[in-house]
Write an enzyme that holds these catalytic residues in place. Structure first.
Site, PDB file in Angstrom:
ATOM      1  N   ASP B 384       0.835  -1.202   0.000  1.00  0.00           N
ATOM      2  CA  ASP B 384       0.000   0.000   0.000  1.00  0.00           C
ATOM      3  C   ASP B 384       0.870   1.253   0.000  1.00  0.00           C
ATOM      4  O   ASP B 384       2.071   1.210   0.257  1.00  0.00           O
ATOM      5  CB  ASP B 384      -0.942   0.012   1.207  1.00  0.00           C
ATOM      6  CG  ASP B 384      -0.180  -0.008   2.512  1.00  0.00           C
ATOM      7  OD1 ASP B 384       0.881  -0.647   2.552  1.00  0.00           O
ATOM      8  OD2 ASP B 384      -0.631   0.611   3.482  1.00  0.00           O
ATOM      9  N   GLU B 385       0.233   2.346  -0.297  1.00  0.00           N
ATOM     10  CA  GLU B 385       0.790   3.688  -0.126  1.00  0.00           C
ATOM     11  C   GLU B 385       2.168   3.879  -0.755  1.00  0.00           C
ATOM     12  O   GLU B 385       3.104   4.330  -0.111  1.00  0.00           O
ATOM     13  CB  GLU B 385       0.838   4.036   1.374  1.00  0.00           C
ATOM     14  CG  GLU B 385      -0.543   4.108   1.963  1.00  0.00           C
ATOM     15  CD  GLU B 385      -0.558   4.425   3.456  1.00  0.00           C
ATOM     16  OE1 GLU B 385      -1.422   5.205   3.854  1.00  0.00           O
ATOM     17  OE2 GLU B 385       0.278   3.886   4.203  1.00  0.00           O
ATOM     18  N   VAL B 386       2.272   3.575  -2.040  1.00  0.00           N
ATOM     19  CA  VAL B 386       3.501   3.922  -2.755  1.00  0.00           C
ATOM     20  C   VAL B 386       3.460   5.418  -3.061  1.00  0.00           C
ATOM     21  O   VAL B 386       2.436   5.955  -3.456  1.00  0.00           O
ATOM     22  CB  VAL B 386       3.620   3.098  -4.060  1.00  0.00           C
ATOM     23  CG1 VAL B 386       4.693   3.699  -4.977  1.00  0.00           C
ATOM     24  CG2 VAL B 386       3.950   1.650  -3.726  1.00  0.00           C
TER      25      VAL B 386
END
Lengths: 639, 617
Positions: B384-386
């Site tokens: 998640d959350e690149v």
């Protein structure tokens, strides 16, 4: 275990980094084998990696850097101890503070009390006790072993031969805290050769114990050397800004063990707070076993296991005293009284509590269960006198007493036939003011009973803000010489202004910052949105009674503002979370009240996070407020 | 009579010199007792005429489910109890192979849980002192367990159902358990332990004399996620979490081991990861610790599921590779500032897509993790959350993107992330000896609405939803036949509601999620509201998350419990009713967790526990 500790050492001595990697890898395998052979849980706690990291003090900030093998970097505790103006002392001293950036190593057994100069044996004895507590706290810095930790050796002769002497001089005879106690102290540390001398000078015992607390915070465990260290040279001059620095604990909604209350006192002492305001009873339960009125607890305690006996109370009062904490009892009345009073009617005394557990509760109180005293029954006063008498005895000697006196539900009295009939018979109306007058005269009687119980000597009474303390009502019921008002409302409440301008002494507990019970769902079924949000330590820290007063009245009213108190109503709390709700936020309160800094939480963050770790080492289950990464990388968790 | 007792007490007290130890053993009697009235325990004063019972006795036998938590599918609980002592427990088992030794362990755990009902239990034993009636001493609890299946590892296909029959004849209460798998049988033992309580008047145990329970979970995946990177959590605390999960029939401990903050896992093949990445040498999980926890969970019916978050949420621990010429930089933006530009919270860090050595190391990490957690039936890839700006401001990556003619658009980066994920999946499969296991991924840009299946294949991936319960992506995932696990933060993030840890104010997902919110969060209801169908085949279950920015050992219990129990009943029973119907059992269950050594938080004044139904609004 033998295997593991051997390999631990072999790793520790390896200095070349690639070596460490190789050794670590091999050891890991051997270690695994050893552990599999000896079954789980393994010796993993004694097997340790080393760390490539160290800390350097740059511009009063501890900066994490990789050890390059050339320069030697300190471990985090060592760096924090000597980096920055305030070191890691919490709360920050108010007078003078100078710390040399050097530390010396020593063993716990080399820390001794050189001498006490005190005017009386009683003071001397107190100092001795405080020194033992201090020494125990120093020992708790040593990991893996609590207060009795034994440090692995062998150590260099410089370490083993170093001695730390503490000398304490107290000039005053005071052995009980009061609002007149100065609590001030000076502390000097000097080192010459293999001797470090710590010299404490204080006007009273309480200042001396604070000095020992400060001294304990100038000692840390050096992870790299595996041994204690003390700042080699320091000078501290310190005194609190506010006289009253408290925590409120409610033991009626839920019961707390004596052990949990002791931990609370330990943590208060670590932050130089001086008043544990014990809200012992409420409508929910009556956990106090009174020898003259055993039926109160018999009917009112949650269970026979959930009771405070006279000996428990005396123990806690003394436990607090030697830690510089006044244990202040609150016996709330005439509202917030209920369970425990049921027995009286059967004993022919009539009803002493009315609306007890009455429903629908919304009509008779702010939260279930309901209950108020029957203030027209003379027996109520007789029993109250007995209760006060015993409270004074077990908490003796008292310099303050908390009468409670928060919000009364008029509808409860106004729907109780006995009370209504009385009003009519006496020719009083049933309007609000008639009830407030009745309440006012109850309070007057309560004060008289307390004074009688105290052999005629008046004690200042504390009362919560309520309908009775409103602008137009307070002066006709409460004498500013006799009462201190504790502010329970918000910082913007106009009542604060009227109290201060009318000359009432006040204690701040404004809910919008100092209610530590908020943020866990509604406090009570009728909980308002003001209590939905948790009060973070930043909000606790920044809440300044001075500023609130200045904003509302244009003056800081230093003579009237005695201090402040964080309150923990225990709807959602018992032993399991007491520590984490109170701490470290209680420490944020402590610095506001001891130091009253001009700066806000940001300037205190690093010390605060470090102080939280100290509390945990001392056995307090204080909550984390940041990832450990932020502690190790000072100043990088900004917004 | 009562007064007489009180007077005795006073005399006794007078003769005691104070000591804390005596204070706890010395007890007042109580004037109160309880009566079961219309499925509710009512507190009344003991008049000496009627027979009132203790609160525990009443709760055990009052109401259709007694104090069973989570509520079984069907249950009949009798209203009589028999007193017995924990030493009088016998058992026989019918089983095959390794299941038998698992059962032995489960029964030992059951017996320990019986000891823990004693209020003075401490480290393995309790001071049972009586005095007891002869029939209490004579009474035996006999357990017969029959497990037909051979399964010893939990999977999504494991049948966790069981039947439990309790009957009493003379001096013997017999509990017959039959289950298709060990996992069902251990749940049955858990249920059986909840038919037992402490009898305070006699210092003994008591058990419901007759009961019949037929039970199985509604959802296959019932989890708790614990983050050990933001702050380190001790092995002892993780064990307590597993104990408590077992007490609630939760079956998946999702271990978010690493993140950008720290790398506490000691890998034998890559010791430098922990050497550089652990907070300190004291804050490390060694291989033996991991194996111990995997086994500790297994015998308690809990799968310990590893997450190795990538390509974002990496950082500390990876610093050493650039010192090795043969490796180079494998993580970029590590601890880079201002953090707001390169990640969602400090410290930053993402894997270096441009360096092929990164895959070599990732493969090694997977190899060792698969071994440590073996055998794995699921693996969590994180994902998640690149932060694209991190990659797009890293020269090495920009050059690589341009050299390969990928361009620098957002799409180009997502494309490369997608390729990274496929390589990661292949590396995991290789690490697992070529056997594919389903991968779990957080909802992210890769599963963005409009193209949830652009990068991920629904036969290979299970999607864990962390956004709000009304996120349209839920509908799209289900319509595209993705299996999903719910962790919507508006109900199941247990770290919400503290103060902020960067800046002032409260943390991002405030307020606190009360147990009522946790309980009422229904995966099926969320699925129905978006697709019109509950999709029981796709909705595998749910998981509550404890991210640890603001927690470590001191609060892990109180943040997880008892709210994790509210989650457990939602996922095991999926009741039609809301929290109100469960409140009484819930409060009592919290007390049971505390008895078992879990520092679960109080949710009400004790008065509400003793005065059932009177803390209404």
């Amino acid at each position: 275990n033998l295997f593991c500790s051997r390999y631990k050492r072999s790793i520790t001595v390896a200095s070349d980094k690639t070596m460490i990697t190789k050794v670590a890898s091999d050891v890991g395998r051997i270690f695994l084998l050893v552990c599999l052979v000896f079954s789980v849980p393994p010796c993993s706690t004694t097997f340790r990696l080393t760390s490539p990291w160290g800390w350097r003090c740059i511009n009063e900030t501890c900066v994490k850097q990789e050890n390059d093998g050339v320069r030697s970097l300190a471990d985090l505790s060592t760096c924090k101890l000597t980096c920055g103006q305030d070191s890691t002392i919490w709360p920050s001293p108010t007078g003078f503070l100078k710390i040399a950036p050097q530390t010396v190593h020593f063993l716990l057994e080399s820390l001794t009390l050189r001498g006490i100069t005190a005017p009386t044996d009683q003071v001397k004895e107190l100092v001795e006790k405080a020194f033992h507590i201090f020494r125990d706290n120093v020992g708790k810095n040593i990991p893996e072993g609590g207060g009795k930790a034994t440090v692995m050796g062998p150590f260099h002769k410089q370490v083993t031969s170093h001695r730390v002497f503490v000398a304490v001089t107290v000039t005053g005879r005071v052995t009980r805290l009061s609002l007149e106690t100065s609590e001030a102290y000076t502390l000097g540390i000097t080192t010459r050769g293999d001797v470090t001398n710590a010299t404490v000078l204080a006007g009273d015992f309480f200042g001396a114990r604070h000095a020992l607390e400060t001294l304990s915070q100038l000692i840390e465990y050096d992870e790299l050397a595996g041994v204690l260290q003390i700042v080699s040279t320091a000078a501290v001059v310190d005194a609190p800004v506010y006289k009253y620095r408290g925590i409120l604990l409610d033991t009626s909604r839920n019961f707390f063990s004596v052990r949990a209350i002791e931990r609370t006192l330990d943590a208060m002492a670590a932050s130089k707070l001086n008043t544990l305001h014990w809200h012992i009873t409420d409508t929910h339960s009556f956990p106090l076993y009174l020898e003259s009125l055993p039926r109160m607890a018999f009917f009112g305690a949650y269970s026979p296991r959930e009771i405070y006996r006279a000996a428990d109370v005396r123990h806690l009062v003394e436990y607090g005293r030697v830690r510089g904490v006044r244990v202040l009892p609150e016996f709330p009345a005439p509202a917030h009284a209920g369970n425990g009073w049921q027995w009286a009617q059967k004993q022919g005394l009539g009803k002493l509590g009315v609306c007890l557990n009455q429903e629908p509760w919304q009509s008779y109180c702010v939260e279930p269960p309901c209950g108020q005293l029957n203030i027209i029954n003379n027996n109520t006063y007789n029993i109250l006198a007995q209760i006060y008498k015993e409270l004074l005895d077990i908490f003796s000697p008292l310099d303050l007493f908390h009468f409670g006196g928060s919000k009364v539900n008029l509808n409860c009295w106004n729907t109780t036939e006995e009370i209504v009939a009385h009003l009519e018979k006496e020719g009083h109306g049933r309007d609000h003011e008639s009830f407030y007058r009745l309440w006012g005269s109850f309070q007057k009687s309560a004060l008289d009973l307390l004074t009688q119980a105290n052999q005629g000597k008046q004690i200042p009474g504390i009362l919560w803000t309520s309908q009775l303390t409103e602008k137009d009502r307070i002066e006709s019921h409460l004498d500013p010489q006799q009462y201190i008002i504790q502010i329970l409302t918000n910082r913007t409440d106009k009542m604060i202004k009227s109290l201060l301008t009318k000359g009432y002494r006040v204690i701040f507990s404004n809910q919008d910052a100092w209610n530590l019970g908020c943020g866990f769902g509604n406090l009570s079924p009728s909980g308002k949105s003001w209590c939905i949000n948790y009060k973070g330590w930043q909000a606790v820290y920044d809440n300044s009674p001075n500023n609130i007063s200045a904003t509302l009245t244009g003056s800081s009213h230093r003579n009237l503002i005695l201090g402040g108190e964080a309150v923990l109503w225990s709807h959602h709390v018992d032993d399991t979370t007491l520590d984490s709700k109170l701490w470290p936020r209680g420490a944020a309160l402590a610095e506001r009240l001891w130091t009253n800094p001009d700066t806000n939480w940001e300037a205190a963050e690093t010390r605060f996070v470090h102080h939280r770790q100290r509390l945990v080492r001392r056995g307090i289950m204080a909550q984390r407020v940041q990832p450990e990464w932020c502690r190790q990388n000072e100043g990088h968790c900004y917004l | 009579m009562k007064l007489l007792e009180v007077n005795c007490v006073i005399v006794l007290l007078g003769s005691l010199t104070w000591a804390p130890a005596t204070a706890t053993t010395f007890t007042l009697p109580s004037p109160w007792g309880y009566r079961c009235d219309a499925d509710r325990c009512v507190k009344e004063e003991n008049t000496g005429v009627d027979t009132l019972v203790t609160l525990n006795t009443c709760k055990l036998t009052c109401g259709p489910y007694g104090v069973l938590w989570p509520k079984p599918t069907t249950a009949t609980v009798g209203n009589e109890v028999a007193e017995f002592l924990p030493t009088n427990v016998t058992y026989v088992t019918a089983c095959v192979g390794e299941v038998c030794s698992l059962l032995e362990t489960a029964i030992e755990i059951f017996k320990d849980n019986l000891q823990r009902y004693h209020p003075d239990y401490a480290s393995g034993s309790a001071p049972w002192e009586g005095p007891w009636a002869p029939d209490t001493v004579a009474h035996t609890l006999h357990i017969a367990v029959d497990v037909t299946g051979k399964e010893t590892r939990i999977t999504l296909d494991t049948d966790e159902s069981y039947d439990l029959l309790v009957a009493t004849t003379g001096d013997v209460t017999s509990a017959s358990i039959s289950a298709p798998t060990f996992f069902g049988a251990r749940h049955a033992l858990e249920t059986l332990s909840q038919l037992v309580e402490y009898q305070e008047n006699r210092d003994s145990l008591m058990i419901v004399t007759t009961a019949k329970v037929t039970d199985s979970p509604v959802f296959k995946y019932r989890g708790i996620i614990l983050d050990t990177s933001r702050n380190y959590i001790s092995v002892e605390s993780i064990k307590r979490s597993l104990d408590s999960m077992a007490a609630n029939k939760l079956n998946s401990f999702h271990w978010h081991i690493t993140d950008s903050h720290s790398f506490p896992l000691y890998l034998e093949t890559l010791p430098n990861m922990a050497y550089y990445g652990a907070y300190s040498p004291r804050q490390v999980y060694y291989p033996a610790d991991v194996r111990h926890l995997v086994e500790y969970g297994r015998v308690r019916g809990v799968r310990v599921l590893p997450e190795f978050d990538a390509p974002a949420h990496v950082g500390n621990g990876w610093q050493w590779t650039e010192k090795e010429e043969s490796l180079g930089k494998l993580a970029v933006c590590v601890n880079r500032e201002p953090w707001q530009s390169f990640c969602v919270e400090p410290p930053c860090g993402q894997l270096n897509l441009a360096n092929p050595n990164m895959y070599k190391l990732l493969g090694q990490i997977y190899d060792e993790m698969v071994q440590l957690f073996s055998p794995i039936d699921l693996f969590h890839f994180g994902g998640d959350e690149v932060n694209l700006n991190c990659w797009n401001t890293t020269e090495e990556i920009v050059t690589w993107m341009n050299d390969n003619n990928f361009g620098l658009s957002s799409d180009a980066y997502y494309q490369q992330w997608g390729i990274f994920q496929e390589k990661a999946r292949q590396l995991l499969t290789a690490a697992n000896g070529g056997t594919e296991v389903p991968g779990i991924m957080w909802t992210s840009h890769l599963t963005e609405a409009g193209h949830v299946d652009r990068y991920l294949n629904n036969s290979q991936y299970i999607i864990q939803i962390w956004t709000t319960g009304d996120d349209p992506v839920i509908g799209e995932l289900l319509n595209k036949n993705f299996r999903v696990i719910f962790s919507n933060y508006d109900a199941w993030y247990l770290d919400c509601g503290m103060g902020a840890w960067v800046g002032a104010g409260n943390n991002w997902c405030s307020p606190y999620k009360g147990w009522q919110t946790v309980y009422d969060n229904s995966p099926y209801a969320m699925a129905i509201s978006q697709t019109g169908s509950p999709h029981p085949d796709l909705v595998l279950g749910g998981e509550a998350a404890l991210w640890t920015e603001q927690g470590d050992d001191t609060t892990v219990d109180s943040k997880l419990w008892p709210r994790g129990a509210a989650l457990a009943e939602r996922l095991w029973t999926n009741p039609d009713t809301n929290w109100e119907a469960a409140e009484t059992r819930f409060i009592h269950h919290r007390q049971r967790l505390v008895m078992r050594g879990i520092m679960a938080q109080r949710v009400q004044p004790e008065w509400c526990h003793q005065n059932e139904g009177l803390c209404y609004l």
